[in-house]
Design a protein around this motif. Sequence first.
Motif: not given
Length: 196
Positions: A1-30
Amino acid sequence: MDHQALTPFLASALAEYSFITPEQPLPCFAILLGRLEDDTAYVERSAFGRNSRATDPSAQLEFSEAIVPRFGRAYENEHRGWWIDSHDVLRITRAAEEDGLDVLGSIHMHPDWHRIGPPEERGARLSERPTPMDTHVFAGTAWPVNVICYLEQQGEAMYHALAAWGPPRADAPELGCTELELRIRADVGAAASAKR
């Protein structure tokens, strides 16, 4: 896997993670794009699409008739699970083909649910390993490469672990997903800059 394929996903996953609550287990998918050569998949890019889990009639039917009865009432929550919009799949596939790439599979996030999930689910520890639901989805898509990114917070720091999985064999689904070797191509340019 090219790091350039992973980097945008990690950035998005970290952003989504910051909004996760027990009621809203926000997913991140690419979707993962690249090339298959011999027995190796080269992931060059990731592409995002909209989650139509709560709006697509096919997704609603699949969740209510197949997923919830099989994997539990937790999947009644429309924030749990990902169903990529079919128009986005078509757009991503066409753009990949124009660039000579193939759709190879998917990448999605597992958060440290044992720490941030609802109290009744804290015993269910997620990791970079597939859950029974992941195995079901990977079998359904039959994409050759499916990466799970586990995110965990320890103090103020965030950590991630990755693992790649092939779908279960059609002739032996009981064996589960096949673990694939995963290598991330280093960003040589960044390493060279750091040396200076």
